[in-house]
Write an enzyme that holds these catalytic residues in place. Structure first.
Site, PDB file in Angstrom:
ATOM      1  N   ARG A   1       0.834  -1.195  -0.173  1.00 36.64           N
ATOM      2  CA  ARG A   1      -0.011   0.140  -0.095  1.00 36.64           C
ATOM      3  C   ARG A   1       0.905   1.128   0.043  1.00 36.64           C
ATOM      4  NH1 ARG A   1      -2.881   3.387   3.589  1.00 36.64           N
ATOM      5  NH2 ARG A   1      -4.853   4.077   2.951  1.00 36.64           N
TER       6      ARG A   1
ATOM      7  N   SER B   1     -13.190  -3.451  -1.395  1.00 38.95           N
ATOM      8  CA  SER B   1     -13.520  -2.783  -0.002  1.00 38.95           C
ATOM      9  C   SER B   1     -14.974  -2.549  -0.095  1.00 38.95           C
ATOM     10  CB  SER B   1     -12.826  -1.658   0.019  1.00 38.95           C
ATOM     11  OG  SER B   1     -11.408  -1.537   0.162  1.00 38.95           O
TER      12      SER B   1
ATOM     13  N   LYS C   1      -6.668   6.002   6.996  1.00 40.49           N
ATOM     14  CA  LYS C   1      -7.929   6.549   6.369  1.00 40.49           C
ATOM     15  C   LYS C   1      -8.559   7.309   7.137  1.00 40.49           C
ATOM     16  CE  LYS C   1      -8.394   2.882   2.837  1.00 40.49           C
ATOM     17  NZ  LYS C   1      -9.195   2.023   2.131  1.00 40.49           N
TER      18      LYS C   1
END
Length: 219
Positions: free
Chosen positions: A42, A110, A139
């Site tokens: 990521r 997701s 996030k």
């Protein structure tokens, strides 16, 4: 690589901000040796070339141990890196033909509602990443999902679900009873002084969580 739900047991999601002089490959190897069953690269603030460079750094490590290597956000980069799969957020899904575009890649999508989970399943996802279950620092717009909401999601779909968001060794067992196949973890692995031991502890608890759920289903 053929997908198996057990690959989600301890899903390691990389974070370079915690390396403190160690290389990404070194920490990835440590978490795999401790028990990580899947690794996702990521890199949110890097150029495509930088992301590919990181992928080529850790892909051989994952291959060495037979652990699936997943790229975040881009099918094109996943293919260029020779990854085993790709994970896409809801805003990254390129269209209703995402399964066709992903081809033989493991496809994770997701979701954070029953509706988005059902849509992700209909699009052909191999697994769903659901959260944030305990809140998260990675996030800022992620909303917290209650145990009840998690159970509603896992009950509504047939594909396996991995929980993500603020999970660490002290709270992972709170997910017991929510129908999770495993846990996706960031700082609880990559921010630790001993990532191998952290992974060992989390793997043990993730397996315990799943086994208790399976036992309750059979009773």
């Amino acid at each position: 690589m053929k997908f198996d739900a057990k690959m989600l047991t301890l899903y390691a999601v990389t974070d370079r901000s915690w390396l403190h002089g160690r290389t990404l490959a070194e920490v990835v190897e440590e978490v795999i040796l401790g028990g990580a069953t899947m690794v996702q690269l990521r890199e949110k603030d890097k150029t495509p070339d930088e992301i590919l460079a990181s992928a080529r750094e850790i892909a051989p490590v994952c291959k060495k141990y037979g652990v699936p290597f997943i790229m975040n956000d881009s099918i094109e980069l996943a293919r260029a890196a020779g990854a085993d799969g790709v994970h896409l957020g809801q805003s990254d899904v390129p269209g209703d033909n995402v399964r066709e575009l992903a081809g033989d890649l493991i496809l994770g999508l997701s979701a954070n509602t029953v509706e988005s989970a059902k849509r992700a399943q209909a699009l052909g996802a191999d697994y769903l990443g659901v959260g944030a279950v305990f809140g998260t620092t990675t996030k800022h717009d992620a909303r917290h999902l209650s145990p009840e909401a998690l159970r509603e999601i896992t009950s509504a779909v047939d594909v396996p679900v991995v929980a993500i968001g603020g999970i660490h060794a002290d709270n992972i067992l709170q997910l017991t009873g929510c129908g999770m196949q495993g846990a996706a973890v960031v700082s609880a692995l990559f921010a630790q002084d001993d990532p191998r031991q952290a992974a060992r502890d989390l793997r043990h608890k993730a397996e315990r969580m799943r086994q208790e759920d399976e036992s309750n289903e059979n009773n």
